[in-house]
Design a protein around this motif. Sequence first.
Motif, PDB file in Angstrom:
ATOM      1  N   ARG A   9       0.788  -1.069   0.075  1.00 17.88           N
ATOM      2  CA  ARG A   9      -0.013  -0.083   0.468  1.00 17.88           C
ATOM      3  C   ARG A   9       0.783   1.601  -0.531  1.00 17.88           C
ATOM      4  NH1 ARG A   9      -5.426  -1.109   3.668  1.00 17.88           N
ATOM      5  NH2 ARG A   9      -6.340  -3.025   2.410  1.00 17.88           N
ATOM      6  N   PHE A  10       2.024   0.905  -0.125  1.00 16.79           N
ATOM      7  CA  PHE A  10       3.195   2.344  -0.996  1.00 16.79           C
ATOM      8  C   PHE A  10       3.939   1.969  -1.574  1.00 16.79           C
ATOM      9  CE2 PHE A  10       5.410  -0.054   1.949  1.00 16.79           C
ATOM     10  CZ  PHE A  10       7.120   1.032   2.051  1.00 16.79           C
ATOM     11  N   THR A  11       4.341   3.314  -2.240  1.00 17.07           N
ATOM     12  CA  THR A  11       4.824   3.353  -3.536  1.00 17.07           C
ATOM     13  C   THR A  11       7.013   4.402  -3.539  1.00 17.07           C
ATOM     14  OG1 THR A  11       3.588   2.388  -5.046  1.00 17.07           O
ATOM     15  CG2 THR A  11       5.797   3.725  -6.495  1.00 17.07           C
ATOM     16  N   LEU A  12       7.450   3.515  -4.093  1.00 17.77           N
ATOM     17  CA  LEU A  12       8.377   5.036  -3.010  1.00 17.77           C
ATOM     18  C   LEU A  12       9.275   5.750  -4.866  1.00 17.77           C
ATOM     19  CD1 LEU A  12      11.147   4.239  -0.905  1.00 17.77           C
ATOM     20  CD2 LEU A  12       9.360   5.800  -0.593  1.00 17.77           C
ATOM     21  N   GLY A  13      10.083   6.914  -5.180  1.00 20.98           N
ATOM     22  CA  GLY A  13      10.257   6.221  -6.503  1.00 20.98           C
ATOM     23  C   GLY A  13      11.597   7.695  -6.212  1.00 20.98           C
ATOM     24  N   LEU A  14      12.726   6.770  -7.607  1.00 25.25           N
ATOM     25  CA  LEU A  14      13.702   7.840  -7.049  1.00 25.25           C
ATOM     26  C   LEU A  14      14.227   8.869  -7.655  1.00 25.25           C
ATOM     27  CD1 LEU A  14      17.132   7.876  -5.503  1.00 25.25           C
ATOM     28  CD2 LEU A  14      17.280   5.785  -6.837  1.00 25.25           C
ATOM     29  N   ARG A  15      14.454   9.906  -7.831  1.00 28.19           N
ATOM     30  CA  ARG A  15      14.795  10.619  -8.533  1.00 28.19           C
ATOM     31  C   ARG A  15      16.708  10.818  -8.817  1.00 28.19           C
ATOM     32  NH1 ARG A  15      12.192  16.165  -5.481  1.00 28.19           N
ATOM     33  NH2 ARG A  15       9.805  15.563  -5.855  1.00 28.19           N
ATOM     34  N   SER A  16      16.383  11.620  -9.747  1.00 27.60           N
ATOM     35  CA  SER A  16      17.914  11.648 -10.500  1.00 27.60           C
ATOM     36  C   SER A  16      19.138  12.073  -9.643  1.00 27.60           C
ATOM     37  CB  SER A  16      17.838  11.953 -12.251  1.00 27.60           C
ATOM     38  OG  SER A  16      17.621  13.274 -12.376  1.00 27.60           O
ATOM     39  N   ASP A  17      18.492  13.222  -9.158  1.00 20.77           N
ATOM     40  CA  ASP A  17      19.085  13.604  -8.076  1.00 20.77           C
ATOM     41  C   ASP A  17      19.894  12.734  -6.892  1.00 20.77           C
ATOM     42  OD1 ASP A  17      17.172  13.632  -7.013  1.00 20.77           O
ATOM     43  OD2 ASP A  17      17.296  16.432  -6.985  1.00 20.77           O
ATOM     44  N   GLY A  18      18.763  11.771  -6.262  1.00 19.74           N
ATOM     45  CA  GLY A  18      19.316  10.597  -5.144  1.00 19.74           C
ATOM     46  C   GLY A  18      17.767  10.862  -4.699  1.00 19.74           C
ATOM     47  N   VAL A  33      11.058  10.080   3.871  1.00 17.37           N
ATOM     48  CA  VAL A  33      12.253   9.426   3.062  1.00 17.37           C
ATOM     49  C   VAL A  33      12.556  10.742   2.511  1.00 17.37           C
ATOM     50  CG1 VAL A  33      11.648   7.138   2.052  1.00 17.37           C
ATOM     51  CG2 VAL A  33      10.517   8.806   1.143  1.00 17.37           C
ATOM     52  N   GLU A  34      11.880  11.612   2.578  1.00 18.32           N
ATOM     53  CA  GLU A  34      12.056  13.199   2.782  1.00 18.32           C
ATOM     54  C   GLU A  34      13.512  14.175   2.665  1.00 18.32           C
ATOM     55  OE1 GLU A  34      10.242  13.145   6.333  1.00 18.32           O
ATOM     56  OE2 GLU A  34       9.064  12.561   3.791  1.00 18.32           O
ATOM     57  N   SER A  35      13.853  13.074   3.567  1.00 17.42           N
ATOM     58  CA  SER A  35      15.008  13.773   4.200  1.00 17.42           C
ATOM     59  C   SER A  35      16.387  12.855   3.907  1.00 17.42           C
ATOM     60  CB  SER A  35      15.647  14.137   5.945  1.00 17.42           C
ATOM     61  OG  SER A  35      15.515  12.353   6.216  1.00 17.42           O
ATOM     62  N   TRP A  36      16.027  11.856   2.594  1.00 18.56           N
ATOM     63  CA  TRP A  36      17.125  10.988   2.169  1.00 18.56           C
ATOM     64  C   TRP A  36      17.511  11.632   0.838  1.00 18.56           C
ATOM     65  CZ3 TRP A  36      15.421   4.958   1.505  1.00 18.56           C
ATOM     66  CH2 TRP A  36      13.921   5.104   2.489  1.00 18.56           C
ATOM     67  N   ARG A  37      19.028  11.533   0.936  1.00 19.23           N
ATOM     68  CA  ARG A  37      19.923  12.555   0.253  1.00 19.23           C
ATOM     69  C   ARG A  37      20.825  11.511  -0.344  1.00 19.23           C
ATOM     70  NH1 ARG A  37      15.852  15.489   0.500  1.00 19.23           N
ATOM     71  NH2 ARG A  37      16.084  17.202   1.336  1.00 19.23           N
ATOM     72  N   GLY A  38      21.669  11.647  -2.228  1.00 16.53           N
ATOM     73  CA  GLY A  38      22.581  10.786  -2.144  1.00 16.53           C
ATOM     74  C   GLY A  38      22.340   9.524  -2.649  1.00 16.53           C
ATOM     75  N   VAL A  39      20.686   9.106  -3.367  1.00 16.37           N
ATOM     76  CA  VAL A  39      20.218   7.844  -3.137  1.00 16.37           C
ATOM     77  C   VAL A  39      20.570   7.431  -4.156  1.00 16.37           C
ATOM     78  CG1 VAL A  39      18.267   5.906  -2.425  1.00 16.37           C
ATOM     79  CG2 VAL A  39      18.284   8.015  -1.078  1.00 16.37           C
ATOM     80  N   VAL A  40      21.099   5.856  -3.957  1.00 11.43           N
ATOM     81  CA  VAL A  40      21.042   5.290  -6.154  1.00 11.43           C
ATOM     82  C   VAL A  40      19.246   4.182  -6.603  1.00 11.43           C
ATOM     83  CG1 VAL A  40      23.291   5.994  -6.261  1.00 11.43           C
ATOM     84  CG2 VAL A  40      22.931   4.131  -5.386  1.00 11.43           C
ATOM     85  N   ALA A  41      19.347   3.739  -5.258  1.00  5.76           N
ATOM     86  CA  ALA A  41      18.556   2.867  -5.440  1.00  5.76           C
ATOM     87  C   ALA A  41      17.908   2.540  -4.163  1.00  5.76           C
ATOM     88  CB  ALA A  41      19.633   1.174  -4.758  1.00  5.76           C
ATOM     89  N   VAL A  42      16.550   1.755  -4.024  1.00  4.46           N
ATOM     90  CA  VAL A  42      15.456   1.709  -2.904  1.00  4.46           C
ATOM     91  C   VAL A  42      14.849   0.189  -2.853  1.00  4.46           C
ATOM     92  CG1 VAL A  42      15.012   4.393  -2.858  1.00  4.46           C
ATOM     93  CG2 VAL A  42      13.660   3.106  -4.524  1.00  4.46           C
TER      94      VAL A  42
END
Length: 176
Positions: A9-18, A33-42
Amino acid sequence: MIAIAAGWRFTLGLRSDGTVLAAGRTAEGQCAVESWRGVVAVSCGDWHSVGVRADGTVVGTGNDSRGQCAVDGWRGVVDASAGHLQTMGLRRDGSVLSTVRDSPTAVWSDVLAVAAGSGHTVALRSDGTVVATADLGGVGRDVATWTDIEAVAAGSEFTLGLRSDGTVVGAGVLPG
């Protein structure tokens, strides 16, 4: 978006800026997840989310009733998979990390990919074979015979493998 992941019942999306976006059920904090930075995989579990950063560290949020979000100390990780009550991490050297105490994955080596399901975890080895942590619905027994596998996916009580010829094999209690 460069990657997406779906949980219960939820989804994550990874943007090109991490950075990471989340939508859906938030009751367990899995969308914080709003504070996550530099992410390359979820990856999404049933009630938790994990992200792998470019520096090989891992972040997690959501229901942590079994320590499935206890990934703060992980280093050298290239991929992670969130399951029902577990999180698996794949290190650069092909070894596997687990939030499950005394997990049999501690002895796995030469691993290319991991997939966490509801009651089991599977790993794809570099020789195209697959190993599993449990014999849930025959998964452990059946995947041990697979060869020439290029990708794996773990579901609730089943596992799928994609062979190099494009065919798919399955084990466990298959849906449908």
